[in-house]
Design a protein around this motif. Structure first.
Motif, mmCIF file in Angstrom:
data_model
loop_
_atom_site.group_PDB
_atom_site.id
_atom_site.type_symbol
_atom_site.label_atom_id
_atom_site.label_comp_id
_atom_site.label_asym_id
_atom_site.label_seq_id
_atom_site.Cartn_x
_atom_site.Cartn_y
_atom_site.Cartn_z
ATOM 1 N N ARG A 66 0.639 -1.168 -0.048
ATOM 2 C CA ARG A 66 0.034 0.134 0.131
ATOM 3 C C ARG A 66 0.971 1.165 -0.017
ATOM 4 N NH1 ARG A 66 -4.542 -0.276 4.527
ATOM 5 N NH2 ARG A 66 -5.177 1.367 3.314
ATOM 6 N N ILE A 67 2.139 1.206 0.327
ATOM 7 C CA ILE A 67 3.097 2.313 0.251
ATOM 8 C C ILE A 67 4.138 2.196 -1.026
ATOM 9 C CG2 ILE A 67 4.892 3.438 1.353
ATOM 10 C CD1 ILE A 67 3.965 2.394 3.789
ATOM 11 N N GLY A 68 4.018 3.216 -1.853
ATOM 12 C CA GLY A 68 4.814 3.464 -3.197
ATOM 13 C C GLY A 68 6.092 3.934 -2.879
ATOM 14 N N ARG A 69 6.937 3.600 -3.828
ATOM 15 C CA ARG A 69 8.243 3.993 -3.731
ATOM 16 C C ARG A 69 8.429 5.491 -3.292
ATOM 17 N NH1 ARG A 69 12.036 3.507 -8.723
ATOM 18 N NH2 ARG A 69 10.540 5.364 -9.364
ATOM 19 N N TYR A 70 7.745 6.345 -3.843
ATOM 20 C CA TYR A 70 7.585 7.810 -3.637
ATOM 21 C C TYR A 70 7.395 8.168 -2.166
ATOM 22 C CZ TYR A 70 7.558 12.620 -4.281
ATOM 23 O OH TYR A 70 7.654 14.212 -4.275
ATOM 24 N N SER A 100 1.711 0.677 11.512
ATOM 25 C CA SER A 100 1.157 1.720 11.095
ATOM 26 C C SER A 100 -0.209 1.749 10.247
ATOM 27 C CB SER A 100 1.829 2.920 10.721
ATOM 28 O OG SER A 100 2.927 3.019 11.237
ATOM 29 N N GLU A 101 -0.926 2.727 10.136
ATOM 30 C CA GLU A 101 -2.178 2.516 9.138
ATOM 31 C C GLU A 101 -2.112 3.607 8.267
ATOM 32 O OE1 GLU A 101 -6.964 2.774 9.374
ATOM 33 O OE2 GLU A 101 -5.924 3.090 11.135
ATOM 34 N N LEU A 102 -2.443 3.575 6.890
ATOM 35 C CA LEU A 102 -2.340 4.325 5.708
ATOM 36 C C LEU A 102 -3.823 4.840 5.792
ATOM 37 C CD1 LEU A 102 -0.760 5.835 3.473
ATOM 38 C CD2 LEU A 102 -1.561 4.030 2.099
ATOM 39 N N SER A 112 9.429 -1.738 11.009
ATOM 40 C CA SER A 112 8.954 -2.332 12.247
ATOM 41 C C SER A 112 7.763 -1.375 12.678
ATOM 42 C CB SER A 112 9.636 -2.259 13.351
ATOM 43 O OG SER A 112 8.813 -2.533 14.559
ATOM 44 N N LEU A 113 7.926 0.038 12.431
ATOM 45 C CA LEU A 113 6.944 1.093 12.534
ATOM 46 C C LEU A 113 5.886 0.890 11.308
ATOM 47 C CD1 LEU A 113 8.822 4.402 13.901
ATOM 48 C CD2 LEU A 113 7.216 2.695 15.036
ATOM 49 N N LEU A 114 6.328 0.784 10.237
ATOM 50 C CA LEU A 114 5.304 0.575 9.192
ATOM 51 C C LEU A 114 4.376 -0.427 9.234
ATOM 52 C CD1 LEU A 114 7.577 1.645 6.117
ATOM 53 C CD2 LEU A 114 5.997 3.110 7.453
ATOM 54 N N ALA A 119 -6.698 14.340 2.106
ATOM 55 C CA ALA A 119 -5.321 13.885 2.642
ATOM 56 C C ALA A 119 -5.216 12.526 2.617
ATOM 57 C CB ALA A 119 -4.917 14.780 3.770
ATOM 58 N N ARG A 120 -4.032 12.013 2.372
ATOM 59 C CA ARG A 120 -3.480 10.844 2.886
ATOM 60 C C ARG A 120 -2.601 10.798 3.851
ATOM 61 N NH1 ARG A 120 -0.314 7.374 -0.347
ATOM 62 N NH2 ARG A 120 0.464 9.049 -1.511
ATOM 63 N N VAL A 121 -2.659 10.420 4.895
ATOM 64 C CA VAL A 121 -1.625 10.274 5.855
ATOM 65 C C VAL A 121 -1.178 8.924 6.538
ATOM 66 C CG1 VAL A 121 -2.815 12.462 6.881
ATOM 67 C CG2 VAL A 121 -3.535 10.428 7.802
ATOM 68 N N LEU A 122 -0.062 8.826 7.185
ATOM 69 C CA LEU A 122 0.297 7.471 7.808
ATOM 70 C C LEU A 122 0.241 7.919 9.202
ATOM 71 C CD1 LEU A 122 1.770 4.889 7.229
ATOM 72 C CD2 LEU A 122 3.941 6.150 7.842
ATOM 73 N N ALA A 123 -0.502 7.100 9.770
ATOM 74 C CA ALA A 123 -0.899 7.243 11.302
ATOM 75 C C ALA A 123 0.059 6.207 12.224
ATOM 76 C CB ALA A 123 -2.421 7.014 11.623
ATOM 77 N N VAL A 124 0.892 6.531 12.798
ATOM 78 C CA VAL A 124 1.838 5.941 13.607
ATOM 79 C C VAL A 124 1.317 5.747 15.027
ATOM 80 C CG1 VAL A 124 4.342 5.400 14.097
ATOM 81 C CG2 VAL A 124 3.481 6.417 11.899
ATOM 82 N N PRO A 125 1.194 4.558 15.533
ATOM 83 C CA PRO A 125 0.664 4.335 17.036
ATOM 84 C C PRO A 125 1.587 4.546 17.948
ATOM 85 C CG PRO A 125 1.038 2.269 15.966
ATOM 86 C CD PRO A 125 1.228 3.249 14.949
#
Length: 247
Positions: free
Chosen positions: A5-9, A35-37, A30-32, A108-114
């Motif tokens: 779900r995460i592209g190279r960019y 995490s939740e996109l 490990s964090l990814l 927006a697209r955000v990466l939520a890191v717990p």
């Protein structure tokens, strides 16, 4: 979260973010994994002031504003964040509450890191402490820049700087689409809506034309030069000229 779900960019943006840049690849992975996109429409609230800080956010696309409500019930804009910016990492790391509210102002697209993942990682990898210092330092620098903007620059100069930062070119003509509503732009620049309108009128003298949310600039280099000249003028006293006696 699935790696697919995460592209190279996006991964490049993640690796360059202050909270991630000091971490080894395995720590990032490990964090990814925890995490939740997330995809959020305009006007979605990410978190509210005084809520427990359960996650911090990395903006991948779109715009997110941070704000506080004043005693009088007014909204004070703290900042507006775009791709590559981290939001609320410090309260997450310290186990506190969010000191501000966050609202999406453009889809927006955000990466939520717990926060729990950060705490676990801090125990296993002390490098996260350095990342926290780097991120805190960056926010402090931005706040200092913001104070300088408000104290040392005129309203038209702040608006000129804002447009120069959005411009796709360094010189020559260009067209700029305002990324969010004018009311929020005024708040970000420390201005009232009517002051913003006057600032746009002032910029007409340097080739700026506005049509709803589209800005046409005759020469972006000239606009940047105007911003610097306005800053100098802000320090001059009425009735004085540089290199001249009062008169």
């Amino acid at each position: 979260m699935s790696e697919a779900r995460i592209g190279r960019y996006d991964r490049e943006v993640i690796r360059e973010a202050p909270m991630f840049s000091a971490l080894p690849a395995e720590a990032i992975d490990s964090l990814l994994a925890q995490s939740e996109l997330q995809f959020h429409a305009r006007r979605t609230t990410l978190f509210e002031q005084d809520d427990p800080a359960t996650a911090f956010y990395l903006v991948l696309d779109g715009w997110v504003k941070l704000f506080r409500m004043t005693v009088s019930g007014d909204e004070a804009v703290v900042g507006v964040f775009a791709r590559g910016d981290c939001i609320a990492e410090v309260p997450c790391l310290t186990g506190g509450n969010y000191p501000v509210s966050a609202e999406v102002v453009a889809d927006a697209r955000v990466l939520a890191v717990p926060s729990r993942g950060i705490v676990e990682l801090t125990r296993a990898a002390p490098e996260i402490g350095l990342a926290m210092l780097a991120s805190t330092s960056l926010h402090l620098r931005k706040l200092v820049d913001q104070i300088e903007e408000l104290k040392a620059r005129t309203g038209p100069q702040r608006l000129a700087n804002f447009l120069v930062e959005l411009a796709p070119v360094k010189q020559g003509p260009c067209t700029i689409a305002l990324p969010y509503e004018k009311l929020l732009i005024a708040g970000r620049l420390g201005m009232k809506p009517e002051s913003l309108s006057r600032a746009f009128q002032r910029l007409q003298s340097v080739g700026v034309r506005i049509n709803h949310n589209t800005i046409a600039v005759g020469d972006i280099a000239r606009l940047a030069e105007f911003a610097g000249r306005e800053r100098l003028m802000a320090f001059r006293c009425p009735g004085f000229r540089v290199g001249c006696a009062p008169g």
